[in-house]
Design a protein around this motif. Structure first.
Motif, PDB file in Angstrom:
ATOM      1  N   ALA A 305      25.817 -18.691 -25.152  1.00 32.33           N
ATOM      2  CA  ALA A 305      24.815 -18.997 -24.573  1.00 32.33           C
ATOM      3  C   ALA A 305      24.200 -19.827 -24.035  1.00 32.33           C
ATOM      4  O   ALA A 305      23.358 -20.134 -22.846  1.00 32.33           O
ATOM      5  N   GLY A 306      24.850 -21.172 -24.552  1.00 28.41           N
ATOM      6  CA  GLY A 306      24.423 -22.432 -23.194  1.00 28.41           C
ATOM      7  C   GLY A 306      25.362 -22.596 -21.806  1.00 28.41           C
ATOM      8  O   GLY A 306      24.704 -22.513 -20.727  1.00 28.41           O
ATOM      9  N   VAL A 307      25.949 -21.948 -21.808  1.00 28.46           N
ATOM     10  CA  VAL A 307      27.030 -21.489 -20.528  1.00 28.46           C
ATOM     11  C   VAL A 307      26.111 -20.664 -19.936  1.00 28.46           C
ATOM     12  O   VAL A 307      25.873 -20.856 -18.668  1.00 28.46           O
ATOM     13  N   CYS A 308      25.891 -19.260 -20.166  1.00 28.96           N
ATOM     14  CA  CYS A 308      25.064 -18.320 -19.752  1.00 28.96           C
ATOM     15  C   CYS A 308      23.861 -18.812 -19.151  1.00 28.96           C
ATOM     16  O   CYS A 308      23.396 -18.884 -17.818  1.00 28.96           O
ATOM     17  N   ALA A 309      23.130 -20.048 -19.514  1.00 24.95           N
ATOM     18  CA  ALA A 309      21.770 -21.003 -19.422  1.00 24.95           C
ATOM     19  C   ALA A 309      22.723 -21.816 -17.466  1.00 24.95           C
ATOM     20  O   ALA A 309      22.074 -21.831 -17.050  1.00 24.95           O
ATOM     21  N   ALA A 310      23.505 -22.262 -18.018  1.00 29.02           N
ATOM     22  CA  ALA A 310      23.965 -23.414 -17.260  1.00 29.02           C
ATOM     23  C   ALA A 310      24.699 -22.378 -16.311  1.00 29.02           C
ATOM     24  O   ALA A 310      24.627 -22.761 -14.822  1.00 29.02           O
ATOM     25  N   ALA A 311      25.584 -21.769 -16.298  1.00 25.52           N
ATOM     26  CA  ALA A 311      25.833 -21.179 -15.112  1.00 25.52           C
ATOM     27  C   ALA A 311      24.871 -20.272 -14.077  1.00 25.52           C
ATOM     28  O   ALA A 311      24.852 -19.952 -13.013  1.00 25.52           O
ATOM     29  N   TYR A 312      23.553 -19.943 -14.671  1.00 21.21           N
ATOM     30  CA  TYR A 312      21.795 -19.477 -13.760  1.00 21.21           C
ATOM     31  C   TYR A 312      21.399 -20.610 -13.249  1.00 21.21           C
ATOM     32  O   TYR A 312      21.732 -20.866 -12.041  1.00 21.21           O
ATOM     33  N   SER A 313      21.220 -21.703 -13.836  1.00 27.38           N
ATOM     34  CA  SER A 313      21.539 -22.545 -12.859  1.00 27.38           C
ATOM     35  C   SER A 313      22.126 -23.282 -11.950  1.00 27.38           C
ATOM     36  O   SER A 313      20.577 -23.537 -10.411  1.00 27.38           O
ATOM     37  N   LEU A 314      22.996 -22.596 -12.010  1.00 26.97           N
ATOM     38  CA  LEU A 314      24.101 -23.457 -10.977  1.00 26.97           C
ATOM     39  C   LEU A 314      23.921 -22.507 -10.378  1.00 26.97           C
ATOM     40  O   LEU A 314      24.074 -23.083  -8.439  1.00 26.97           O
ATOM     41  N   GLY A 315      24.228 -21.658 -10.049  1.00 27.21           N
ATOM     42  CA  GLY A 315      24.160 -20.335  -8.625  1.00 27.21           C
ATOM     43  C   GLY A 315      22.636 -20.054  -8.674  1.00 27.21           C
ATOM     44  O   GLY A 315      22.728 -19.480  -7.385  1.00 27.21           O
ATOM     45  N   THR A 316      21.483 -20.408  -8.804  1.00 20.98           N
ATOM     46  CA  THR A 316      20.385 -20.131  -8.241  1.00 20.98           C
ATOM     47  C   THR A 316      19.731 -21.387  -8.110  1.00 20.98           C
ATOM     48  O   THR A 316      18.821 -21.124  -7.149  1.00 20.98           O
ATOM     49  N   GLY A 317      19.666 -22.924  -9.228  1.00 16.87           N
ATOM     50  CA  GLY A 317      18.694 -23.989  -7.861  1.00 16.87           C
ATOM     51  C   GLY A 317      18.246 -23.863  -8.666  1.00 16.87           C
ATOM     52  O   GLY A 317      16.948 -24.820  -8.730  1.00 16.87           O
ATOM     53  N   ARG A 318      17.785 -22.983 -10.097  1.00 16.39           N
ATOM     54  CA  ARG A 318      16.345 -22.558 -10.499  1.00 16.39           C
ATOM     55  C   ARG A 318      16.682 -23.584 -12.167  1.00 16.39           C
ATOM     56  O   ARG A 318      17.557 -23.689 -12.556  1.00 16.39           O
ATOM     57  N   SER A 319      16.049 -23.843 -13.240  1.00 16.68           N
ATOM     58  CA  SER A 319      15.331 -24.749 -13.974  1.00 16.68           C
ATOM     59  C   SER A 319      16.375 -23.652 -15.411  1.00 16.68           C
ATOM     60  O   SER A 319      16.579 -22.676 -15.696  1.00 16.68           O
ATOM     61  N   PRO A 320      17.391 -24.045 -16.190  1.00 15.17           N
ATOM     62  CA  PRO A 320      18.114 -23.339 -16.992  1.00 15.17           C
ATOM     63  C   PRO A 320      16.939 -22.474 -18.366  1.00 15.17           C
ATOM     64  O   PRO A 320      17.380 -21.982 -19.207  1.00 15.17           O
ATOM     65  N   VAL A 321      15.916 -22.972 -18.412  1.00 12.07           N
ATOM     66  CA  VAL A 321      14.810 -22.647 -18.420  1.00 12.07           C
ATOM     67  C   VAL A 321      14.898 -21.204 -18.601  1.00 12.07           C
ATOM     68  O   VAL A 321      14.688 -20.747 -19.870  1.00 12.07           O
ATOM     69  N   ASP A 322      14.402 -20.932 -18.267  1.00 14.87           N
ATOM     70  CA  ASP A 322      14.973 -19.504 -17.467  1.00 14.87           C
ATOM     71  C   ASP A 322      15.171 -18.321 -18.513  1.00 14.87           C
ATOM     72  O   ASP A 322      14.987 -17.574 -19.259  1.00 14.87           O
ATOM     73  N   VAL A 323      16.741 -18.516 -18.953  1.00 12.19           N
ATOM     74  CA  VAL A 323      17.903 -18.625 -19.036  1.00 12.19           C
ATOM     75  C   VAL A 323      17.205 -18.304 -20.803  1.00 12.19           C
ATOM     76  O   VAL A 323      17.805 -17.670 -22.469  1.00 12.19           O
ATOM     77  N   ALA A 324      17.822 -20.026 -21.403  1.00  9.27           N
ATOM     78  CA  ALA A 324      17.062 -21.092 -22.498  1.00  9.27           C
ATOM     79  C   ALA A 324      16.046 -20.854 -22.870  1.00  9.27           C
ATOM     80  O   ALA A 324      15.577 -21.978 -23.298  1.00  9.27           O
ATOM     81  N   SER A 325      15.636 -20.151 -23.769  1.00  5.16           N
ATOM     82  CA  SER A 325      14.157 -20.072 -23.958  1.00  5.16           C
ATOM     83  C   SER A 325      13.767 -18.209 -24.602  1.00  5.16           C
ATOM     84  O   SER A 325      14.747 -17.692 -24.360  1.00  5.16           O
ATOM     85  N   SER A 326      13.526 -18.394 -25.415  1.00  2.00           N
ATOM     86  CA  SER A 326      12.112 -16.624 -25.304  1.00  2.00           C
ATOM     87  C   SER A 326      12.019 -16.032 -24.103  1.00  2.00           C
ATOM     88  O   SER A 326      11.582 -14.654 -24.524  1.00  2.00           O
ATOM     89  N   GLY A 327      11.000 -16.924 -23.207  1.00  2.00           N
ATOM     90  CA  GLY A 327      10.586 -16.185 -21.973  1.00  2.00           C
ATOM     91  C   GLY A 327       9.096 -16.129 -22.154  1.00  2.00           C
ATOM     92  O   GLY A 327       8.867 -15.515 -20.794  1.00  2.00           O
ATOM     93  N   GLN A 328       8.848 -16.092 -23.613  1.00  2.00           N
ATOM     94  CA  GLN A 328       6.844 -16.580 -23.118  1.00  2.00           C
ATOM     95  C   GLN A 328       6.725 -16.975 -22.033  1.00  2.00           C
ATOM     96  O   GLN A 328       6.074 -16.695 -20.530  1.00  2.00           O
ATOM     97  N   ASN A 329       7.024 -18.310 -22.151  1.00  2.00           N
ATOM     98  CA  ASN A 329       6.006 -19.244 -20.580  1.00  2.00           C
ATOM     99  C   ASN A 329       6.242 -18.599 -19.232  1.00  2.00           C
ATOM    100  O   ASN A 329       5.786 -18.796 -18.513  1.00  2.00           O
TER     101      ASN A 329
END
Length: 464
Positions: A305-329
């Motif tokens: 799951a951490g790899v998914c968040a890291a890959a998302y951050s690397l690919g988009t330049g956005r924060s890995p929190v978008d993936v590594a969180s419940s998504g509420q905020n």
């Protein structure tokens, strides 16, 4: 001469069997309320809401503080404005190692496996420490899960544990009532609304059984379509039928629904049902693997799951929190400024968060509500540029479809969407998407059964 008898208010005018003065179900309810044991349990359920709500409040507040410390304060202390792309990797690895230890060493296995859905009631006093610790090591460290499942377990477990202080007899009915009441009191703290807690627990417990859902689903669909029809005719003719709404609050304005909103909502709901089904199927497969080797598999799945968040951050330049969180905020940011997300970022977050969600469902501890709401919101925003569609309808249809696909609770899903959007304008679309998604996902093949993991608590033995 015989005087004609006058029909009483509660009797028919002619001979033959006469209808009762009250429906049978109402009579049963009256008899139940007049039972001293039920009234005593009812009073205790009301009182138990006080300590349970306080415990739930401090539990949620503690999770929020830990999350802020891990994802905001520590990166700032190390000179990062936002968490770097690699940040989720050590955190989720730590989460997996700790949860694996809790699952194998503490009673209750840290609570229910999220892939098995929400469960009402409490796990027992002996399992509460494991439930709390598993949530503490899962949610603030980046699990793509929400806090609702640990809250339900905490509230129900505390209510049942505190029963012994009052001498309430241990009967199946009292246990069920106390567990549901404690869970509802706890879950209401996160949604900020007591109604959703009661509705959610009513559906989770399954009051009425399959017959209730068999009647409720067509009634829900008919009411939603009826609302679309008279709303459309009111818009076309300029006539009004009246309603019970007061002056509408200022804020986000939702446009009137049209044919495009209805058509795209149906298609989006069916597509999301298939997507969420794949996520849940993967979660069940993960749970089967974790059951065989809890320590190693939990750590590897959390790291994945951490790899998914890291890959998302690397690919988009956005924060890995978008993936590594419940998504509420993140969902609040998405709904507040949907145009800040490009098409590539929305597709990436759907894929990466869906994969991380699937891994966390079978390994870590938490609930499925907030990740499902976020995935539905992201899909709705992604599809909103379609001809005749809009952001408001996309959000409502997407969140309703994704939530009911994850929970199989149609009324709770509609109420949740209304609560999140803060508007009743999109209720017809939310109902339509809910029914379409629920029917779609029920037609799909179920995933594998989830085996027991870790040390499950022993069932409570009723007192003689």
């Amino acid at each position: 001469m015989t005087q004609p008898t006058q029909p009483s208010p509660n009797r028919g005018p002619g001979p033959g069997p006469q209808p009762p003065s009250r429906p049978a179900e109402a009579q049963k309810l009256g008899e139940l309320i007049r039972t001293p044991g039920y009234r005593k349990t009812l009073v205790f359920c009301g009182l138990i809401g006080i300590p349970v709500s306080l415990a739930a409040f401090w539990f949620l507040a503690g999770l929020q503080k830990l999350e802020g410390l891990v994802w905001v304060d520590l990166p700032h202390a190390l000179g990062h404005d936002t968490p770097p792309w690699w940040w989720p990797l050590p955190l989720l690895l730590l989460a997996g190692v700790c949860v694996g230890q809790i699952v194998t060493r503490l009673p209750g296995a840290g609570g229910h496996v999220p892939a098995s859905g929400l469960h009402a009631g409490g796990p027992g006093a002996a399992a509460l420490p494991g439930v709390v610790l598993a949530a503490v090591f899962s949610l603030p460290l980046g699990a793509t899960l929400g806090p609702e499942a640990p809250l339900i377990a905490l509230g129900g477990g505390l209510a049942i544990a505190l029963r012994h202080l009052t001498g309430t007899p241990e009967t199946p009915m009292s246990t069920a009532l106390l567990g549901a009441a404690g869970s509802a009191a706890a879950i209401a703290t996160i949604f900020g609304n007591p109604l959703i807690g009661a509705v959610l627990l009513m559906e989770v417990v399954g009051v009425g059984g399959p017959q209730l859902f068999a009647v409720m689903l067509p009634a829900l669909l008919a009411s939603g379509i009826g609302s679309l029809v008279f709303t459309g005719f009111g818009h076309w003719t300029g006539l009004k039928t009246g309603d019970l709404s007061l002056k509408k609050p200022s804020g986000v304005q939702f446009p009137r629904l049209d044919a495009g909103d209805v058509l795209w909502s149906i298609l989006l709901a069916a597509a999301l049902a298939v997507g969420v089904h794949l996520v849940q199927y993967g979660g069940r497969l993960t749970a089967v693997r974790v059951a065989k080797r809890p320590l190693t598999a939990t750590a590897l799945c959390a790291l994945g799951a951490g790899v998914c968040a890291a890959a998302y951050s690397l690919g988009t330049g956005r924060s890995p929190v978008d993936v590594a969180s419940s998504g509420q905020n993140t969902m609040a940011q998405l709904a507040g400024d949907p145009h800040a997300w490009g098409v590539g970022a929305l597709i990436a977050v759907l894929l990466c968060k869906g994969a991380a969600f699937s891994l966390c469902l079978g390994s870590l501890r938490g609930g499925p509500i907030f990740p499902s709401l976020f995935l539905g919101a992201a899909a709705g925003v992604l599809c909103s540029p379609l001809p005749g569609f809009g952001v408001g309808a996309g959000l409502a249809a997407g969140m309703a479809a994704a939530t009911v696909s994850a929970l199989r609770l149609p009324v709770s899903s509609v109420v949740l969407v209304v609560l999140v959007l803060g508007s009743t304008e999109m209720i017809p679309v939310a109902i339509l998407a809910t029914v379409v998604a629920l029917v779609t996902i029920e037609l799909l093949p179920p995933g594998p059964a989830i085996p027991p993991i870790g040390r499950m608590p022993r069932p409570a033995v009723p007192a003689p």
